[in-house]
Design a protein around this motif. Structure first.
Motif, PDB file in Angstrom:
ATOM      1  N   VAL A  63     -34.197  10.668 -17.874  1.00  0.00           N
ATOM      2  CA  VAL A  63     -34.263  12.114 -17.681  1.00  0.00           C
ATOM      3  C   VAL A  63     -35.191  12.387 -16.514  1.00  0.00           C
ATOM      4  O   VAL A  63     -36.286  11.821 -16.422  1.00  0.00           O
ATOM      5  CB  VAL A  63     -34.787  12.839 -18.945  1.00  0.00           C
ATOM      6  CG1 VAL A  63     -34.899  14.345 -18.694  1.00  0.00           C
ATOM      7  CG2 VAL A  63     -33.880  12.561 -20.144  1.00  0.00           C
ATOM      8  N   VAL A  64     -34.756  13.247 -15.612  1.00  0.00           N
ATOM      9  CA  VAL A  64     -35.556  13.638 -14.452  1.00  0.00           C
ATOM     10  C   VAL A  64     -35.937  15.105 -14.608  1.00  0.00           C
ATOM     11  O   VAL A  64     -35.070  15.953 -14.867  1.00  0.00           O
ATOM     12  CB  VAL A  64     -34.792  13.426 -13.136  1.00  0.00           C
ATOM     13  CG1 VAL A  64     -35.543  14.048 -11.956  1.00  0.00           C
ATOM     14  CG2 VAL A  64     -34.583  11.933 -12.886  1.00  0.00           C
ATOM     15  N   VAL A  65     -37.228  15.396 -14.464  1.00  0.00           N
ATOM     16  CA  VAL A  65     -37.724  16.770 -14.460  1.00  0.00           C
ATOM     17  C   VAL A  65     -38.316  17.012 -13.078  1.00  0.00           C
ATOM     18  O   VAL A  65     -39.159  16.235 -12.625  1.00  0.00           O
ATOM     19  CB  VAL A  65     -38.800  16.996 -15.543  1.00  0.00           C
ATOM     20  CG1 VAL A  65     -39.235  18.453 -15.552  1.00  0.00           C
ATOM     21  CG2 VAL A  65     -38.281  16.568 -16.905  1.00  0.00           C
ATOM     22  N   GLY A  66     -37.872  18.064 -12.398  1.00  0.00           N
ATOM     23  CA  GLY A  66     -38.361  18.239 -11.043  1.00  0.00           C
ATOM     24  C   GLY A  66     -38.316  19.667 -10.545  1.00  0.00           C
ATOM     25  O   GLY A  66     -37.584  20.510 -11.075  1.00  0.00           O
ATOM     26  N   THR A  67     -39.126  19.911  -9.527  1.00  0.00           N
ATOM     27  CA  THR A  67     -39.038  21.186  -8.819  1.00  0.00           C
ATOM     28  C   THR A  67     -37.810  21.164  -7.924  1.00  0.00           C
ATOM     29  O   THR A  67     -37.340  20.101  -7.507  1.00  0.00           O
ATOM     30  CB  THR A  67     -40.300  21.425  -7.990  1.00  0.00           C
ATOM     31  OG1 THR A  67     -40.513  20.315  -7.105  1.00  0.00           O
ATOM     32  CG2 THR A  67     -41.515  21.582  -8.877  1.00  0.00           C
ATOM     33  N   VAL A  68     -37.308  22.334  -7.625  1.00  0.00           N
ATOM     34  CA  VAL A  68     -36.027  22.435  -6.923  1.00  0.00           C
ATOM     35  C   VAL A  68     -36.081  21.736  -5.570  1.00  0.00           C
ATOM     36  O   VAL A  68     -35.197  20.936  -5.226  1.00  0.00           O
ATOM     37  CB  VAL A  68     -35.638  23.919  -6.757  1.00  0.00           C
ATOM     38  CG1 VAL A  68     -34.348  24.042  -5.946  1.00  0.00           C
ATOM     39  CG2 VAL A  68     -35.480  24.582  -8.119  1.00  0.00           C
ATOM     40  N   GLY A  69     -37.112  22.015  -4.782  1.00  0.00           N
ATOM     41  CA  GLY A  69     -37.184  21.451  -3.443  1.00  0.00           C
ATOM     42  C   GLY A  69     -37.261  19.947  -3.430  1.00  0.00           C
ATOM     43  O   GLY A  69     -36.549  19.275  -2.651  1.00  0.00           O
ATOM     44  N   ARG A  70     -38.103  19.360  -4.276  1.00  0.00           N
ATOM     45  CA  ARG A  70     -38.243  17.903  -4.281  1.00  0.00           C
ATOM     46  C   ARG A  70     -36.995  17.221  -4.825  1.00  0.00           C
ATOM     47  O   ARG A  70     -36.586  16.167  -4.326  1.00  0.00           O
ATOM     48  CB  ARG A  70     -39.486  17.500  -5.078  1.00  0.00           C
ATOM     49  CG  ARG A  70     -39.735  15.987  -5.167  1.00  0.00           C
ATOM     50  CD  ARG A  70     -39.737  15.291  -3.812  1.00  0.00           C
ATOM     51  NE  ARG A  70     -40.799  15.685  -2.935  1.00  0.00           N
ATOM     52  CZ  ARG A  70     -41.956  15.042  -2.797  1.00  0.00           C
ATOM     53  NH1 ARG A  70     -42.188  13.963  -3.512  1.00  0.00           N
ATOM     54  NH2 ARG A  70     -42.849  15.470  -1.931  1.00  0.00           N
ATOM     55  N   VAL A  71     -36.362  17.802  -5.836  1.00  0.00           N
ATOM     56  CA  VAL A  71     -35.129  17.209  -6.364  1.00  0.00           C
ATOM     57  C   VAL A  71     -34.051  17.173  -5.286  1.00  0.00           C
ATOM     58  O   VAL A  71     -33.393  16.138  -5.077  1.00  0.00           O
ATOM     59  CB  VAL A  71     -34.637  17.987  -7.602  1.00  0.00           C
ATOM     60  CG1 VAL A  71     -33.198  17.597  -7.958  1.00  0.00           C
ATOM     61  CG2 VAL A  71     -35.559  17.736  -8.793  1.00  0.00           C
ATOM     62  N   LEU A  72     -33.856  18.265  -4.582  1.00  0.00           N
ATOM     63  CA  LEU A  72     -32.841  18.287  -3.530  1.00  0.00           C
ATOM     64  C   LEU A  72     -33.193  17.299  -2.418  1.00  0.00           C
ATOM     65  O   LEU A  72     -32.300  16.614  -1.876  1.00  0.00           O
ATOM     66  CB  LEU A  72     -32.712  19.702  -2.965  1.00  0.00           C
ATOM     67  CG  LEU A  72     -31.579  19.917  -1.946  1.00  0.00           C
ATOM     68  CD1 LEU A  72     -30.229  19.531  -2.547  1.00  0.00           C
ATOM     69  CD2 LEU A  72     -31.553  21.369  -1.487  1.00  0.00           C
ATOM     70  N   ASP A  73     -34.456  17.188  -2.094  1.00  0.00           N
ATOM     71  CA  ASP A  73     -34.885  16.226  -1.076  1.00  0.00           C
ATOM     72  C   ASP A  73     -34.567  14.802  -1.499  1.00  0.00           C
ATOM     73  O   ASP A  73     -34.072  13.988  -0.698  1.00  0.00           O
ATOM     74  CB  ASP A  73     -36.387  16.389  -0.825  1.00  0.00           C
ATOM     75  CG  ASP A  73     -36.904  15.458   0.254  1.00  0.00           C
ATOM     76  OD1 ASP A  73     -36.191  15.273   1.268  1.00  0.00           O
ATOM     77  OD2 ASP A  73     -38.011  14.913   0.106  1.00  0.00           O
ATOM     78  N   MET A  74     -34.830  14.456  -2.763  1.00  0.00           N
ATOM     79  CA  MET A  74     -34.552  13.101  -3.247  1.00  0.00           C
ATOM     80  C   MET A  74     -33.054  12.823  -3.321  1.00  0.00           C
ATOM     81  O   MET A  74     -32.619  11.679  -3.141  1.00  0.00           O
ATOM     82  CB  MET A  74     -35.207  12.897  -4.621  1.00  0.00           C
ATOM     83  CG  MET A  74     -36.723  13.045  -4.609  1.00  0.00           C
ATOM     84  SD  MET A  74     -37.540  11.859  -3.517  1.00  0.00           S
ATOM     85  CE  MET A  74     -37.760  10.480  -4.610  1.00  0.00           C
ATOM     86  N   ILE A  75     -32.267  13.859  -3.586  1.00  0.00           N
ATOM     87  CA  ILE A  75     -30.812  13.684  -3.568  1.00  0.00           C
ATOM     88  C   ILE A  75     -30.346  13.380  -2.153  1.00  0.00           C
ATOM     89  O   ILE A  75     -29.532  12.467  -1.914  1.00  0.00           O
ATOM     90  CB  ILE A  75     -30.115  14.939  -4.118  1.00  0.00           C
ATOM     91  CG1 ILE A  75     -30.364  15.073  -5.622  1.00  0.00           C
ATOM     92  CG2 ILE A  75     -28.615  14.895  -3.836  1.00  0.00           C
ATOM     93  CD1 ILE A  75     -29.837  16.357  -6.224  1.00  0.00           C
TER      94      ILE A  75
END
Length: 448
Positions: A63-75
């Motif tokens: 399970v990944v919990v993340g802020t929107v900006g960092r999640v999109l960056d990692m994608i």
């Protein structure tokens, strides 16, 4: 969490949060829930090197919990793949809207499998959030909790009419009268937060600030101190404090009336949590009465005029009065009578504290010359969760001592003992009465 397969190392669930603080809180909760089943939860947020989080994702990350900006960056960096994600949760969706993250949220949802289950949580439902749900959710079931349940059942709500120029003094008066266990004071702007914190400091009231211009490290430090109970008063903007789940908050003060009724619901929701009762007080200037009426219509409640509560009303449930006879391990009576903490407790006027600070160097020099020490007995021991560091913090924060002034701390079952400078012992004993020490209210006596 019961549907996550620990044997499958792929990312099976994604939780999006608007802020770093909420991301950390959600991660801590999910790790506790999934620990026994071996479910690994990874947090993604800014302020941490990408490489460290990429290494975590390369291992087990169910399970990944993340802020929107960092999640999109990692994608986009191909560190995070959502091809096997079966669950996506949007937490505080209306806050994402307020922060301008909806386009990024849409980009993330487009990269998740179409057969996923999506859950969207939002205290309010603006048109943009409803369109987001319509676009990315198939025949969603809407569960609505009425606003009165959110804002009224566990929170007593009050108003205080005040002129704009008198608001700082009114806030200090409220804090001294209410004696909150922990309180959040909401201010509309970042500049206003810092300005109010300075005014409170001038009045002798200790407060920590929280707003978006602070570094991530500073914000984390403030939240750790506040959540652990080491800090009792937080002055914050809505964005910084929204979504925080801190059960110890007994009071919310709307120093600036919120811009919308929805924000009012968010603010008041920071208290009265986990079955506790809370109090919310809103300062209202003559120009803001229209906004107050809109809030009352939205929440379905009329805010009662605030007046200082009776001394009995300020006590927390289950907390004894700060007078008591000694227990099994106490050598004598703790205190015959407790001074009025509104005068000499947590919100002590700056003038008195300033006088003490100005004479501190002279007192310390004299103490060093004669070496006299006094033994102080404090109510609060192991049974109340007290540790030596808590005793030191009480005497430093409440008694105006330096760390080096406190010696030979011993925590007993119901009481604690320590050494303080002899000529300051009586002042310190009076100053700490009524303050929190562990789970109880401190009382103090200088032993013969």
């Amino acid at each position: 969490m019961q549907y996550v397969d620990p044997a499958d190392d792929a990312v099976q669930g994604l939780v999006l949060t608007p802020t770093r603080e909420l991301c950390i809180q959600v991660t801590q909760a999910l790790r506790a829930y999934g620990e026994l089943r071996g479910v690994e939860v990874v947090a993604l947020f800014g302020g941490v090197p990408v490489r460290e989080q990429a290494l975590r994702l390369a291992g087990k990350a169910h399970v990944v919990v993340g802020t929107v900006g960092r999640v999109l960056d990692m994608i986009r960096r191909h560190h995070l793949l959502l091809t096997d994600a079966r669950f996506v949760v949007l937490d505080e969706a209306d806050e994402m809207l307020d922060l301008g993250f909806l386009d990024e949220v849409r980009a993330i949802l487009k990269r998740a499998p179409q057969g996923r289950q999506t859950a969207l949580f939002s205290a309010t439902m603006p048109d943009e959030i409803r369109r987001l749900a319509d676009d990315f959710m198939l025949e969603p079931v809407e569960i609505a909790v009425p606003a009165p349940t959110l804002a009224v059942d566990t929170v007593a709500q009050y108003r205080l009419d005040v002129d704009e120029r008198d608001k700082p003094e009114a806030l200090v008066r409220i804090l001294r009268a209410e004696r909150p266990r922990q309180a959040i004071v909401f201010v509309r702007t970042k500049v206003g937060v810092d300005r109010l914190a300075r005014r409170l400091a001038d009045a002798g009231v200790r407060a920590k600030t929280l707003h978006g211009d602070m570094s991530q490290g500073a914000r984390d430090g403030v939240m750790i101190a506040f959540k652990s109970g080491r800090e009792r008063l937080l002055v914050a903007t809505d964005v910084a404090a929204r979504g925080l789940d801190i059960t110890g908050v007994s009071h919310v003060v709307n120093y600036d009336i919120p811009n919308s009724p929805d924000i009012y619901v968010h603010r008041v929701g920071r208290t009265g949590r986990a079955g506790e009762r809370g109090r919310a007080i809103t300062l209202v200037t003559p120009r803001e009465r229209g906004e107050l009426q809109a809030i009352e219509r939205h929440a379905g409640v009329t805010l009662a005029p605030w007046s200082p509560p009776s001394p009995a009303g300020t006590r927390q449930e289950g907390v004894p009065e700060p007078t008591a006879s000694a227990g099994n391990d106490a050598p004598g009576r703790v205190a015959e009578e407790a001074p009025d903490v509104g005068r000499e407790g947590a919100y002590e006027p700056r003038t008195r504290r300033g006088d003490r600070r100005r004479g501190r160097s002279r007192r310390r020099a004299k103490m060093a010359a004669n070496g006299r020490r006094a033994r102080l007995l404090l109510r609060g021991g192991r049974a109340h969760g007290v540790e030596p560091k808590d005793v030191i913090a009480l005497l430093v924060d409440g008694g105006g001592l330096e760390h080096d002034d406190v010696g030979r701390v011993r925590v007993l079952e119901l009481y604690s003992l320590c050494d303080v400078p002899d000529e300051r012992a009586d002042d310190v004993a009076r100053a700490v009465v009524g303050r929190r020490l562990g789970s109880t209210v401190a009382a103090a006596e200088v032993l013969p």
